[in-house]
Design an enzyme around this catalytic site. Structure first.
Site, PDB file in Angstrom:
ATOM      1  N   ASP A 157       4.744  -4.648 -13.126  1.00  0.00           N
ATOM      2  CA  ASP A 157       4.250  -3.919 -12.605  1.00  0.00           C
ATOM      3  C   ASP A 157       2.623  -4.140 -12.663  1.00  0.00           C
ATOM      4  O   ASP A 157       1.646  -4.077 -14.060  1.00  0.00           O
ATOM      5  CB  ASP A 157       4.497  -2.255 -13.322  1.00  0.00           C
ATOM      6  CG  ASP A 157       4.118  -1.233 -12.252  1.00  0.00           C
ATOM      7  OD1 ASP A 157       4.732  -0.329 -11.551  1.00  0.00           O
ATOM      8  OD2 ASP A 157       2.545  -0.639 -12.475  1.00  0.00           O
ATOM      9  N   ASP A 185       3.346  -3.332  -5.716  1.00  0.00           N
ATOM     10  CA  ASP A 185       2.425  -3.992  -6.942  1.00  0.00           C
ATOM     11  C   ASP A 185       4.028  -3.537  -8.045  1.00  0.00           C
ATOM     12  O   ASP A 185       3.819  -3.787  -9.939  1.00  0.00           O
ATOM     13  CB  ASP A 185       2.133  -2.574  -7.563  1.00  0.00           C
ATOM     14  CG  ASP A 185       2.899  -1.446  -8.432  1.00  0.00           C
ATOM     15  OD1 ASP A 185       3.680  -0.848  -7.974  1.00  0.00           O
ATOM     16  OD2 ASP A 185       1.181  -0.948  -8.965  1.00  0.00           O
ATOM     17  N   GLU A 186       5.736  -4.049  -7.312  1.00  0.00           N
ATOM     18  CA  GLU A 186       7.129  -4.176  -8.775  1.00  0.00           C
ATOM     19  C   GLU A 186       7.675  -4.725  -8.594  1.00  0.00           C
ATOM     20  O   GLU A 186       7.978  -4.795  -7.188  1.00  0.00           O
ATOM     21  CB  GLU A 186       7.160  -2.631  -8.753  1.00  0.00           C
ATOM     22  CG  GLU A 186       7.585  -2.071 -10.034  1.00  0.00           C
ATOM     23  CD  GLU A 186       8.735  -0.713  -9.932  1.00  0.00           C
ATOM     24  OE1 GLU A 186       7.482  -0.163  -9.004  1.00  0.00           O
ATOM     25  OE2 GLU A 186       9.412  -0.742 -10.775  1.00  0.00           O
TER      26      GLU A 186
HETATM   27  P1  TTP Z   1       2.456   2.886  -8.876  1.00  0.00           P
HETATM   28  O1  TTP Z   1       2.568   1.431  -9.988  1.00  0.00           O
HETATM   29  O2  TTP Z   1       3.129   3.838  -9.670  1.00  0.00           O
HETATM   30  O3  TTP Z   1       1.767   3.393 -10.174  1.00  0.00           O
HETATM   31  P2  TTP Z   1      -0.361   2.586 -10.736  1.00  0.00           P
HETATM   32  O4  TTP Z   1       0.075   1.176  -9.776  1.00  0.00           O
HETATM   33  O5  TTP Z   1      -0.986   3.142  -9.595  1.00  0.00           O
HETATM   34  O6  TTP Z   1      -0.396   3.076 -11.587  1.00  0.00           O
HETATM   35  P3  TTP Z   1       0.386   2.243 -12.964  1.00  0.00           P
HETATM   36  O7  TTP Z   1      -0.798   1.983 -14.169  1.00  0.00           O
HETATM   37  O8  TTP Z   1       0.988   3.671 -14.045  1.00  0.00           O
HETATM   38  O9  TTP Z   1       1.477   1.098 -12.610  1.00  0.00           O
HETATM   39  O10 TTP Z   1       2.447   2.708  -7.283  1.00  0.00           O
HETATM   40  C1  TTP Z   1       2.129   1.522  -7.387  1.00  0.00           C
HETATM   41  C2  TTP Z   1       0.717   1.671  -5.848  1.00  0.00           C
HETATM   42  O11 TTP Z   1       1.533   2.930  -5.205  1.00  0.00           O
HETATM   43  C3  TTP Z   1      -0.193   2.737  -6.531  1.00  0.00           C
HETATM   44  O12 TTP Z   1      -1.001   1.592  -6.359  1.00  0.00           O
HETATM   45  C4  TTP Z   1      -0.688   3.239  -5.055  1.00  0.00           C
HETATM   46  C5  TTP Z   1       0.390   3.566  -4.920  1.00  0.00           C
HETATM   47  N1  TTP Z   1       0.534   5.273  -5.008  1.00  0.00           N
HETATM   48  C6  TTP Z   1       1.084   5.814  -4.218  1.00  0.00           C
HETATM   49  O13 TTP Z   1      -0.107   5.522  -3.392  1.00  0.00           O
HETATM   50  N2  TTP Z   1       0.969   7.630  -4.703  1.00  0.00           N
HETATM   51  C7  TTP Z   1       1.687   7.356  -5.403  1.00  0.00           C
HETATM   52  O14 TTP Z   1       2.668   9.020  -5.588  1.00  0.00           O
HETATM   53  C8  TTP Z   1       2.042   6.698  -6.124  1.00  0.00           C
HETATM   54  C9  TTP Z   1       3.369   6.910  -7.630  1.00  0.00           C
HETATM   55  C10 TTP Z   1       1.892   5.384  -6.206  1.00  0.00           C
HETATM   56 MG    MG Z   2       1.582   0.208 -11.353  1.00  0.00          MG
END
Ligand code: TTP
Ligand code: MG
Length: 369
Positions: free
Chosen positions: A10, A110-111
Protein backbone atom coordinates in the site's frame (compact mmCIF):
# COMPACT_ATOMS: atom_id res chain seq x y z
CA UNK A 1 -4.38 -25.63 1.38
CA UNK A 2 -0.64 -25.48 0.78
CA UNK A 3 1.23 -22.87 2.86
CA UNK A 4 1.35 -19.54 1.07
CA UNK A 5 3.15 -16.24 1.41
CA UNK A 6 1.12 -13.19 0.50
CA UNK A 7 2.09 -9.51 0.47
CA UNK A 8 -0.06 -6.42 0.53
CA UNK A 9 1.67 -3.33 -0.80
CA UNK A 10 0.00 0.00 0.00
CA UNK A 11 1.51 3.32 -1.04
CA UNK A 12 1.84 5.84 1.75
CA UNK A 13 -0.46 8.92 1.76
CA UNK A 14 -0.59 8.30 -1.94
CA UNK A 15 -2.14 11.37 -3.59
CA UNK A 16 -0.32 13.73 -1.23
CA UNK A 17 2.97 11.89 -1.75
CA UNK A 18 2.57 12.30 -5.52
CA UNK A 19 2.17 16.03 -4.95
CA UNK A 20 5.31 16.09 -2.80
CA UNK A 21 7.19 14.29 -5.54
CA UNK A 22 6.04 16.88 -8.09
CA UNK A 23 7.07 19.71 -5.80
CA UNK A 24 9.57 18.59 -3.14
CA UNK A 25 9.65 22.03 -1.52
CA UNK A 26 6.29 21.30 0.18
CA UNK A 27 7.51 18.10 1.81
CA UNK A 28 7.94 19.44 5.32
CA UNK A 29 4.63 21.28 5.35
CA UNK A 30 1.16 19.83 5.89
CA UNK A 31 -0.11 18.84 2.43
CA UNK A 32 -3.84 18.39 1.94
CA UNK A 33 -5.27 17.06 -1.33
CA UNK A 34 -8.84 18.23 -1.76
CA UNK A 35 -11.89 17.34 -3.81
CA UNK A 36 -13.50 20.72 -4.28
CA UNK A 37 -17.21 20.48 -4.92
CA UNK A 38 -17.15 23.96 -6.48
CA UNK A 39 -20.12 25.37 -4.59
CA UNK A 40 -18.18 27.73 -2.40
CA UNK A 41 -14.45 28.25 -2.24
CA UNK A 42 -13.93 25.76 0.58
CA UNK A 43 -16.76 23.32 0.06
CA UNK A 44 -15.70 19.76 -0.53
CA UNK A 45 -13.79 17.03 1.27
CA UNK A 46 -10.21 16.06 1.97
CA UNK A 47 -9.09 13.21 -0.28
CA UNK A 48 -5.93 12.55 1.67
CA UNK A 49 -3.22 14.36 3.59
CA UNK A 50 0.47 13.79 4.26
CA UNK A 51 1.62 12.64 7.70
CA UNK A 52 2.60 16.16 8.74
CA UNK A 53 -1.02 17.24 8.23
CA UNK A 54 -2.31 14.12 9.97
CA UNK A 55 -0.56 15.24 13.16
CA UNK A 56 -3.05 18.10 13.18
CA UNK A 57 -5.98 15.72 12.83
CA UNK A 58 -6.44 16.22 9.10
CA UNK A 59 -7.47 13.01 7.30
CA UNK A 60 -9.42 11.55 4.37
CA UNK A 61 -13.08 12.45 4.29
CA UNK A 62 -13.22 15.48 6.57
CA UNK A 63 -14.60 18.76 5.16
CA UNK A 64 -12.00 21.09 3.66
CA UNK A 65 -13.25 23.90 5.89
CA UNK A 66 -12.55 21.77 8.97
CA UNK A 67 -9.06 20.94 7.69
CA UNK A 68 -8.40 24.67 7.21
CA UNK A 69 -9.54 25.30 10.76
CA UNK A 70 -7.22 22.64 12.13
CA UNK A 71 -4.33 24.16 10.17
CA UNK A 72 -5.32 27.76 10.87
CA UNK A 73 -1.99 29.14 11.99
CA UNK A 74 0.16 26.73 10.04
CA UNK A 75 1.90 27.18 6.69
CA UNK A 76 -0.08 24.42 4.98
CA UNK A 77 -0.54 23.53 1.32
CA UNK A 78 -4.02 22.79 -0.05
CA UNK A 79 -4.10 21.29 -3.54
CA UNK A 80 -6.86 20.10 -5.87
CA UNK A 81 -7.01 16.47 -6.91
CA UNK A 82 -5.06 15.57 -10.07
CA UNK A 83 -6.24 12.00 -10.55
CA UNK A 84 -4.65 11.56 -13.99
CA UNK A 85 -1.22 12.38 -12.60
CA UNK A 86 -1.66 9.94 -9.71
CA UNK A 87 -2.96 7.31 -12.16
CA UNK A 88 0.19 7.61 -14.30
CA UNK A 89 2.43 7.06 -11.28
CA UNK A 90 0.21 4.26 -10.00
CA UNK A 91 0.26 2.45 -13.36
CA UNK A 92 4.04 2.42 -13.44
CA UNK A 93 4.33 1.29 -9.82
CA UNK A 94 1.80 -1.50 -10.40
CA UNK A 95 4.04 -2.80 -13.20
CA UNK A 96 6.99 -2.88 -10.80
CA UNK A 97 4.91 -4.78 -8.24
CA UNK A 98 3.54 -7.16 -10.86
CA UNK A 99 7.07 -8.05 -11.94
CA UNK A 100 7.79 -9.29 -8.40
CA UNK A 101 4.70 -11.52 -8.03
CA UNK A 102 3.76 -15.08 -8.98
CA UNK A 103 0.15 -13.89 -8.98
CA UNK A 104 -0.81 -10.24 -8.87
CA UNK A 105 -4.10 -8.71 -7.74
CA UNK A 106 -4.67 -5.03 -8.35
CA UNK A 107 -6.98 -3.81 -5.58
CA UNK A 108 -7.04 -0.05 -5.93
CA UNK A 109 -5.05 2.89 -7.19
CA UNK A 110 -2.45 2.51 -4.43
CA UNK A 111 -2.83 -1.09 -3.30
CA UNK A 112 -2.11 -4.61 -4.57
CA UNK A 113 -1.77 -8.18 -3.31
CA UNK A 114 1.19 -10.28 -4.43
CA UNK A 115 1.33 -14.03 -4.03
CA UNK A 116 5.07 -14.73 -3.73
CA UNK A 117 4.92 -18.34 -2.53
CA UNK A 118 6.81 -19.88 -5.44
CA UNK A 119 9.51 -17.30 -5.93
CA UNK A 120 10.33 -17.31 -2.22
CA UNK A 121 9.97 -21.10 -1.94
CA UNK A 122 7.54 -20.33 0.88
CA UNK A 123 10.44 -19.02 2.98
CA UNK A 124 9.67 -15.98 5.13
CA UNK A 125 13.24 -14.75 5.21
CA UNK A 126 13.25 -14.75 1.41
CA UNK A 127 9.91 -12.96 1.43
CA UNK A 128 11.24 -10.28 3.76
CA UNK A 129 14.23 -9.76 1.46
CA UNK A 130 11.90 -9.53 -1.53
CA UNK A 131 9.74 -6.96 0.26
CA UNK A 132 12.88 -4.84 0.89
CA UNK A 133 13.77 -5.11 -2.79
CA UNK A 134 10.27 -4.03 -3.81
CA UNK A 135 10.41 -1.04 -1.47
CA UNK A 136 13.83 -0.07 -2.87
CA UNK A 137 12.64 -0.48 -6.48
CA UNK A 138 9.55 1.66 -5.99
CA UNK A 139 11.62 4.33 -4.25
CA UNK A 140 14.41 4.30 -6.85
CA UNK A 141 12.14 4.26 -9.88
CA UNK A 142 9.23 6.38 -8.70
CA UNK A 143 10.54 8.18 -5.59
CA UNK A 144 7.65 7.01 -3.42
CA UNK A 145 7.53 5.07 -0.18
CA UNK A 146 5.10 2.27 0.49
CA UNK A 147 4.20 -0.02 3.36
CA UNK A 148 4.23 -3.78 2.99
CA UNK A 149 2.60 -6.48 5.04
CA UNK A 150 3.74 -10.08 4.62
CA UNK A 151 1.78 -13.02 5.95
CA UNK A 152 0.26 -16.44 5.26
CA UNK A 153 -2.86 -14.97 3.63
CA UNK A 154 -4.53 -11.77 2.40
CA UNK A 155 -6.22 -11.03 5.69
CA UNK A 156 -3.01 -11.03 7.71
CA UNK A 157 -0.98 -9.28 4.99
CA UNK A 158 -3.50 -6.45 4.84
CA UNK A 159 -3.51 -5.86 8.59
CA UNK A 160 0.28 -6.13 8.71
CA UNK A 161 0.68 -3.51 5.98
CA UNK A 162 -1.26 -1.02 8.03
CA UNK A 163 0.49 -1.43 11.34
CA UNK A 164 3.74 0.48 10.73
CA UNK A 165 2.88 3.21 8.27
CA UNK A 166 4.51 5.09 6.60
CA UNK A 167 7.47 3.28 5.01
CA UNK A 168 6.73 0.14 7.02
CA UNK A 169 7.53 -3.51 6.57
CA UNK A 170 5.80 -6.01 8.83
CA UNK A 171 6.27 -9.75 8.50
CA UNK A 172 3.90 -12.06 10.35
CA UNK A 173 4.86 -15.72 10.29
CA UNK A 174 2.15 -18.34 10.86
CA UNK A 175 3.30 -19.10 14.42
CA UNK A 176 3.28 -15.37 15.26
CA UNK A 177 -0.20 -14.81 13.90
CA UNK A 178 -2.23 -15.16 17.08
CA UNK A 179 0.08 -13.00 19.16
CA UNK A 180 -0.01 -10.43 16.38
CA UNK A 181 -3.78 -10.39 15.96
CA UNK A 182 -5.02 -10.81 19.55
CA UNK A 183 -4.49 -7.29 20.89
CA UNK A 184 -5.83 -5.51 17.79
CA UNK A 185 -9.26 -3.89 17.86
CA UNK A 186 -11.93 -5.86 15.96
CA UNK A 187 -12.14 -2.96 13.51
CA UNK A 188 -8.79 -4.08 12.06
CA UNK A 189 -10.55 -7.01 10.38
CA UNK A 190 -11.82 -6.40 6.88
CA UNK A 191 -15.61 -6.44 7.03
CA UNK A 192 -15.93 -5.15 10.58
CA UNK A 193 -17.41 -1.68 10.26
CA UNK A 194 -18.56 0.75 12.89
CA UNK A 195 -21.92 -0.98 13.30
CA UNK A 196 -20.46 -4.44 13.82
CA UNK A 197 -17.88 -2.98 16.16
CA UNK A 198 -20.67 -1.49 18.32
CA UNK A 199 -22.60 -4.74 18.31
CA UNK A 200 -19.53 -6.74 19.32
CA UNK A 201 -18.79 -4.24 22.06
CA UNK A 202 -22.19 -4.91 23.65
CA UNK A 203 -21.13 -8.56 23.74
CA UNK A 204 -17.94 -7.60 25.55
CA UNK A 205 -15.78 -8.16 22.49
CA UNK A 206 -13.32 -5.40 21.68
CA UNK A 207 -10.21 -7.17 20.50
CA UNK A 208 -9.55 -9.79 17.85
CA UNK A 209 -8.35 -12.11 20.62
CA UNK A 210 -11.67 -11.80 22.46
CA UNK A 211 -13.50 -12.46 19.21
CA UNK A 212 -11.38 -15.58 18.65
CA UNK A 213 -12.53 -16.97 22.00
CA UNK A 214 -16.17 -16.07 21.48
CA UNK A 215 -18.53 -18.97 20.88
CA UNK A 216 -18.86 -19.45 17.12
CA UNK A 217 -22.46 -20.66 17.35
CA UNK A 218 -23.46 -17.47 19.14
CA UNK A 219 -21.74 -15.41 16.45
CA UNK A 220 -23.75 -17.32 13.83
CA UNK A 221 -26.98 -16.74 15.76
CA UNK A 222 -26.30 -13.02 15.89
CA UNK A 223 -24.75 -12.29 12.49
CA UNK A 224 -26.00 -15.19 10.36
CA UNK A 225 -24.03 -18.19 9.17
CA UNK A 226 -21.93 -16.51 6.54
CA UNK A 227 -20.81 -13.48 8.50
CA UNK A 228 -20.61 -15.29 11.84
CA UNK A 229 -18.33 -17.95 10.38
CA UNK A 230 -16.27 -15.30 8.63
CA UNK A 231 -15.73 -13.32 11.87
CA UNK A 232 -14.77 -16.49 13.69
CA UNK A 233 -12.26 -17.53 11.04
CA UNK A 234 -10.88 -14.04 10.53
CA UNK A 235 -10.23 -13.63 14.25
CA UNK A 236 -8.02 -16.76 14.10
CA UNK A 237 -6.22 -15.40 11.05
CA UNK A 238 -7.82 -18.02 8.81
CA UNK A 239 -8.39 -16.84 5.25
CA UNK A 240 -8.32 -19.01 2.12
CA UNK A 241 -9.09 -16.29 -0.42
CA UNK A 242 -6.63 -16.72 -3.26
CA UNK A 243 -4.68 -13.83 -4.74
CA UNK A 244 -6.32 -13.50 -8.14
CA UNK A 245 -5.63 -11.48 -11.23
CA UNK A 246 -8.77 -9.33 -11.64
CA UNK A 247 -10.48 -10.11 -14.92
CA UNK A 248 -9.04 -9.44 -18.30
CA UNK A 249 -8.80 -5.80 -19.16
CA UNK A 250 -10.56 -4.52 -22.27
CA UNK A 251 -7.58 -2.41 -23.11
CA UNK A 252 -4.06 -1.67 -21.97
CA UNK A 253 -2.85 1.90 -22.03
CA UNK A 254 -0.24 4.30 -20.71
CA UNK A 255 -0.24 8.05 -20.62
CA UNK A 256 2.51 10.41 -19.59
CA UNK A 257 3.24 14.09 -19.26
CA UNK A 258 5.87 15.60 -21.54
CA UNK A 259 8.60 17.78 -20.07
CA UNK A 260 7.14 20.70 -21.96
CA UNK A 261 4.31 21.29 -24.40
CA UNK A 262 5.48 20.48 -27.91
CA UNK A 263 4.59 19.64 -31.52
CA UNK A 264 8.01 18.19 -32.26
CA UNK A 265 7.38 14.70 -33.72
CA UNK A 266 10.79 13.47 -32.59
CA UNK A 267 10.11 14.36 -28.95
CA UNK A 268 6.58 13.01 -29.08
CA UNK A 269 7.55 9.75 -30.76
CA UNK A 270 10.48 9.20 -28.45
CA UNK A 271 8.12 9.28 -25.45
CA UNK A 272 5.41 7.38 -27.34
CA UNK A 273 7.80 4.50 -28.10
CA UNK A 274 8.72 4.32 -24.43
CA UNK A 275 5.02 4.01 -23.57
CA UNK A 276 4.57 1.42 -26.35
CA UNK A 277 7.23 -0.73 -24.73
CA UNK A 278 5.49 -0.57 -21.36
CA UNK A 279 2.07 -1.34 -22.82
CA UNK A 280 3.51 -4.15 -24.92
CA UNK A 281 5.19 -5.80 -21.99
CA UNK A 282 1.87 -5.72 -20.13
CA UNK A 283 0.20 -7.31 -23.15
CA UNK A 284 2.79 -10.08 -23.17
CA UNK A 285 2.25 -10.71 -19.48
CA UNK A 286 -1.46 -11.03 -20.11
CA UNK A 287 -0.81 -13.32 -23.07
CA UNK A 288 -3.16 -11.32 -25.28
CA UNK A 289 -3.27 -10.11 -28.89
CA UNK A 290 -4.55 -6.73 -30.04
CA UNK A 291 -6.72 -5.59 -32.87
CA UNK A 292 -6.73 -1.82 -32.41
CA UNK A 293 -4.21 0.86 -31.59
CA UNK A 294 -5.04 4.34 -30.30
CA UNK A 295 -3.10 7.43 -29.45
CA UNK A 296 -4.14 10.26 -27.13
CA UNK A 297 -3.04 13.82 -26.95
CA UNK A 298 -3.98 16.10 -24.08
CA UNK A 299 -3.35 19.59 -25.40
CA UNK A 300 -2.00 22.62 -23.55
CA UNK A 301 -5.60 23.79 -22.96
CA UNK A 302 -6.40 20.29 -21.56
CA UNK A 303 -8.63 19.35 -24.50
CA UNK A 304 -8.31 15.65 -25.31
CA UNK A 305 -7.75 14.31 -28.81
CA UNK A 306 -7.44 10.77 -30.06
CA UNK A 307 -6.86 8.74 -33.21
CA UNK A 308 -7.37 4.99 -33.65
CA UNK A 309 -6.79 2.25 -36.13
CA UNK A 310 -8.39 -1.19 -36.09
CA UNK A 311 -7.00 -4.18 -37.97
CA UNK A 312 -8.96 -6.96 -39.54
CA UNK A 313 -6.82 -9.62 -37.88
CA UNK A 314 -5.30 -9.55 -34.41
CA UNK A 315 -1.65 -8.56 -34.21
CA UNK A 316 0.87 -9.63 -31.62
CA UNK A 317 4.11 -7.79 -32.35
CA UNK A 318 5.69 -4.63 -31.03
CA UNK A 319 6.74 -3.43 -34.47
CA UNK A 320 3.17 -3.16 -35.83
CA UNK A 321 2.21 -1.34 -32.65
CA UNK A 322 5.07 1.18 -32.99
CA UNK A 323 4.50 1.69 -36.69
CA UNK A 324 0.79 2.36 -36.16
CA UNK A 325 1.48 4.76 -33.30
CA UNK A 326 3.91 6.68 -35.52
CA UNK A 327 1.36 6.80 -38.32
CA UNK A 328 -1.39 8.03 -35.99
CA UNK A 329 0.74 10.75 -34.39
CA UNK A 330 1.91 11.97 -37.79
CA UNK A 331 -1.69 12.05 -38.99
CA UNK A 332 -2.76 13.91 -35.87
CA UNK A 333 0.01 16.52 -36.15
CA UNK A 334 -0.84 17.09 -39.80
CA UNK A 335 -4.54 17.57 -39.04
CA UNK A 336 -4.35 19.60 -35.87
CA UNK A 337 -2.36 22.58 -34.69
CA UNK A 338 -2.46 21.92 -30.92
CA UNK A 339 0.62 21.45 -28.78
CA UNK A 340 0.82 18.19 -26.85
CA UNK A 341 1.02 18.37 -23.06
CA UNK A 342 0.45 14.70 -22.33
CA UNK A 343 0.42 11.79 -24.71
CA UNK A 344 -0.87 8.26 -24.43
CA UNK A 345 -1.00 5.00 -26.34
CA UNK A 346 -3.55 2.22 -26.06
CA UNK A 347 -4.10 -1.31 -27.33
CA UNK A 348 -7.71 -2.50 -27.43
CA UNK A 349 -9.93 -5.22 -28.87
CA UNK A 350 -7.75 -7.65 -27.02
CA UNK A 351 -8.07 -11.34 -27.80
CA UNK A 352 -6.76 -14.49 -26.20
CA UNK A 353 -3.89 -16.25 -27.94
CA UNK A 354 -5.43 -19.71 -27.50
CA UNK A 355 -8.65 -18.56 -29.14
CA UNK A 356 -6.75 -17.45 -32.19
CA UNK A 357 -4.94 -20.77 -32.22
CA UNK A 358 -8.28 -22.55 -32.04
CA UNK A 359 -9.63 -20.46 -34.89
CA UNK A 360 -6.61 -21.24 -37.01
CA UNK A 361 -6.84 -24.92 -36.15
CA UNK A 362 -10.53 -25.14 -36.95
CA UNK A 363 -9.98 -23.23 -40.17
CA UNK A 364 -7.11 -25.32 -41.46
CA UNK A 365 -8.09 -28.54 -39.75
CA UNK A 366 -5.72 -30.24 -37.34
CA UNK A 367 -2.55 -30.74 -39.33
CA UNK A 368 -1.15 -33.25 -36.86
CA UNK A 369 -3.54 -36.12 -37.64
P1 TTP B 1 -5.41 5.01 1.35
O1 TTP B 1 -4.33 4.02 1.02
O2 TTP B 1 -6.54 4.59 2.22
O3 TTP B 1 -4.77 6.27 2.04
P2 TTP B 1 -3.39 6.98 1.78
O4 TTP B 1 -2.57 6.26 0.76
O5 TTP B 1 -3.66 8.43 1.47
O6 TTP B 1 -2.70 6.95 3.18
P3 TTP B 1 -2.00 5.72 3.93
O7 TTP B 1 -0.58 6.17 4.14
O8 TTP B 1 -2.76 5.56 5.18
O9 TTP B 1 -2.11 4.55 3.00
O10 TTP B 1 -6.04 5.58 0.02
C1 TTP B 1 -5.33 5.75 -1.19
C2 TTP B 1 -5.75 7.02 -1.90
O11 TTP B 1 -7.15 7.01 -2.12
C3 TTP B 1 -5.48 8.28 -1.10
O12 TTP B 1 -4.18 8.79 -1.29
C4 TTP B 1 -6.54 9.21 -1.55
C5 TTP B 1 -7.69 8.33 -1.97
N1 TTP B 1 -8.75 8.35 -0.93
C6 TTP B 1 -9.79 9.26 -1.07
O13 TTP B 1 -9.85 10.01 -2.05
N2 TTP B 1 -10.77 9.29 -0.10
C7 TTP B 1 -10.74 8.49 1.01
O14 TTP B 1 -11.63 8.57 1.86
C8 TTP B 1 -9.64 7.56 1.15
C9 TTP B 1 -9.56 6.67 2.36
C10 TTP B 1 -8.69 7.54 0.16
MG1 MG C 1 -2.22 4.19 0.88
Amino acid sequence: MQARIVMLVDLDYFFAQCEERRNPSIKDKPVVVCVYSGRTEDSGAVSTANYVARKYGVKSGIPIALAKQKLKDVDAVFLPLDKEFYREISDRIMEILRSHADVFEHVGIDEAYLDVTQRTKADYQEAERLAEIIKDDVLAQEQLTCSIGVGPNKLVAKIASDIQKPDGLTVVRPHEMNVFLSPLPVRSLVGVGRKTEKKLETLGVRTVGQLAKFDVQRLIDIFGRKLGTYFHNASQGIDDEPVQERGEPESVSRISTLKENTRDPAVILDEAYRLCKEVYSRLLNLGLLYRSVSIYVVAGDLSVHSRSKTFENPASDLETFRKTVKELFEKFLAESDVEARRIGVKLANLAKKEKLQQQITSFFGDATD
